[in-house]
Design a protein around this motif. Sequence first.
Motif, PDB file in Angstrom:
ATOM      1  N   GLY A   3       7.598  -6.193  -8.838  1.00  0.00           N
ATOM      2  CA  GLY A   3       6.842  -5.880  -7.397  1.00  0.00           C
ATOM      3  C   GLY A   3       7.650  -7.360  -6.627  1.00  0.00           C
ATOM      4  N   TRP A  18       4.076  -4.383  -4.345  1.00  0.00           N
ATOM      5  CA  TRP A  18       5.279  -3.355  -4.118  1.00  0.00           C
ATOM      6  C   TRP A  18       5.707  -3.190  -5.404  1.00  0.00           C
ATOM      7  CZ3 TRP A  18       8.995  -2.216   0.139  1.00  0.00           C
ATOM      8  CH2 TRP A  18       9.071  -1.023   0.091  1.00  0.00           C
ATOM      9  N   CYS A  19       5.437  -1.618  -5.890  1.00  0.00           N
ATOM     10  CA  CYS A  19       5.992  -1.730  -7.209  1.00  0.00           C
ATOM     11  C   CYS A  19       7.590  -1.503  -7.504  1.00  0.00           C
ATOM     12  CB  CYS A  19       5.409  -1.327  -8.957  1.00  0.00           C
ATOM     13  SG  CYS A  19       3.367  -2.450  -8.800  1.00  0.00           S
ATOM     14  N   GLU A  20       8.286  -1.746  -8.285  1.00  0.00           N
ATOM     15  CA  GLU A  20       9.424  -1.118  -8.638  1.00  0.00           C
ATOM     16  C   GLU A  20       9.808   0.521  -8.664  1.00  0.00           C
ATOM     17  OE1 GLU A  20      11.838  -2.209 -12.049  1.00  0.00           O
ATOM     18  OE2 GLU A  20      10.091  -2.389 -12.967  1.00  0.00           O
ATOM     19  N   ASP A  21       8.875   0.560  -9.467  1.00  0.00           N
ATOM     20  CA  ASP A  21       8.988   2.094  -9.273  1.00  0.00           C
ATOM     21  C   ASP A  21       8.412   3.290  -8.141  1.00  0.00           C
ATOM     22  OD1 ASP A  21       6.056   2.042  -9.803  1.00  0.00           O
ATOM     23  OD2 ASP A  21       5.577   2.658 -11.303  1.00  0.00           O
ATOM     24  N   GLN A  22       8.394   2.410  -6.787  1.00  0.00           N
ATOM     25  CA  GLN A  22       7.538   2.907  -5.457  1.00  0.00           C
ATOM     26  C   GLN A  22       6.372   3.873  -6.283  1.00  0.00           C
ATOM     27  OE1 GLN A  22      10.262   1.961  -2.934  1.00  0.00           O
ATOM     28  NE2 GLN A  22      10.697   1.141  -4.078  1.00  0.00           N
ATOM     29  N   GLY A  23       5.950   3.247  -7.361  1.00  0.00           N
ATOM     30  CA  GLY A  23       4.097   4.405  -6.907  1.00  0.00           C
ATOM     31  C   GLY A  23       3.136   3.513  -6.060  1.00  0.00           C
ATOM     32  N   ASP A  24       2.440   4.119  -6.735  1.00  0.00           N
ATOM     33  CA  ASP A  24       0.946   2.695  -5.753  1.00  0.00           C
ATOM     34  C   ASP A  24       1.286   2.303  -6.014  1.00  0.00           C
ATOM     35  OD1 ASP A  24      -0.273   5.663  -6.033  1.00  0.00           O
ATOM     36  OD2 ASP A  24      -1.377   5.328  -7.358  1.00  0.00           O
ATOM     37  N   LEU A  25       0.251   0.607  -4.574  1.00  0.00           N
ATOM     38  CA  LEU A  25       0.504  -0.533  -4.948  1.00  0.00           C
ATOM     39  C   LEU A  25      -0.399  -0.794  -5.741  1.00  0.00           C
ATOM     40  CD1 LEU A  25       0.113  -1.409  -1.101  1.00  0.00           C
ATOM     41  CD2 LEU A  25       1.757  -1.184  -2.251  1.00  0.00           C
ATOM     42  N   LEU A  74      10.311  -9.099   3.662  1.00  0.00           N
ATOM     43  CA  LEU A  74      10.009  -7.318   3.759  1.00  0.00           C
ATOM     44  C   LEU A  74       8.269  -7.259   4.608  1.00  0.00           C
ATOM     45  CD1 LEU A  74      10.161  -4.660   1.674  1.00  0.00           C
ATOM     46  CD2 LEU A  74       9.123  -5.605   0.230  1.00  0.00           C
ATOM     47  N   LEU A  78       7.966  -4.140   6.821  1.00  0.00           N
ATOM     48  CA  LEU A  78       7.220  -2.646   6.746  1.00  0.00           C
ATOM     49  C   LEU A  78       6.104  -2.752   7.878  1.00  0.00           C
ATOM     50  CD1 LEU A  78       6.027  -3.221   2.935  1.00  0.00           C
ATOM     51  CD2 LEU A  78       7.767  -1.406   4.019  1.00  0.00           C
TER      52      LEU A  78
END
Length: 114
Positions: A3, A18-25, A74, A78
């Motif tokens: 992330g 911010w995680c690579e799977d675009q899930g929760d922080l 980034l 954002l």
Amino acid sequence: MIGVVLWSDASDRKAVIWCEDQGDLAFLNSETQLFQSDIFFDAGDVVQFDVEIQSSMRTVHNPRLVLERAGAGLPEALRRSAAASHSTVQTAQIIPFEPRRTETQVQMPRVSGA
């Protein structure tokens, strides 16, 4: 997991990732973590870590620096994106539906049943 650090506080040794799977922080609270040095992560650092869900919140364990300041722009990108999308929110124009009025009645031809 990998992330990008979006926010960090070196004095409290906390970070939001911010995680690579675009899930929760994922949240890093280093009170329970032991680090080999006094150096802490900065916003934009790419880190690899183990993640655990505690009380419906992702927590970071065993974080390791992969690439320093790789995503330095980034967090600001954002923020700008969120501000731009928030300021351009438009409301829809609602047009009431009115049924068409016909001037003449259409007569259907009668079919005889012979």
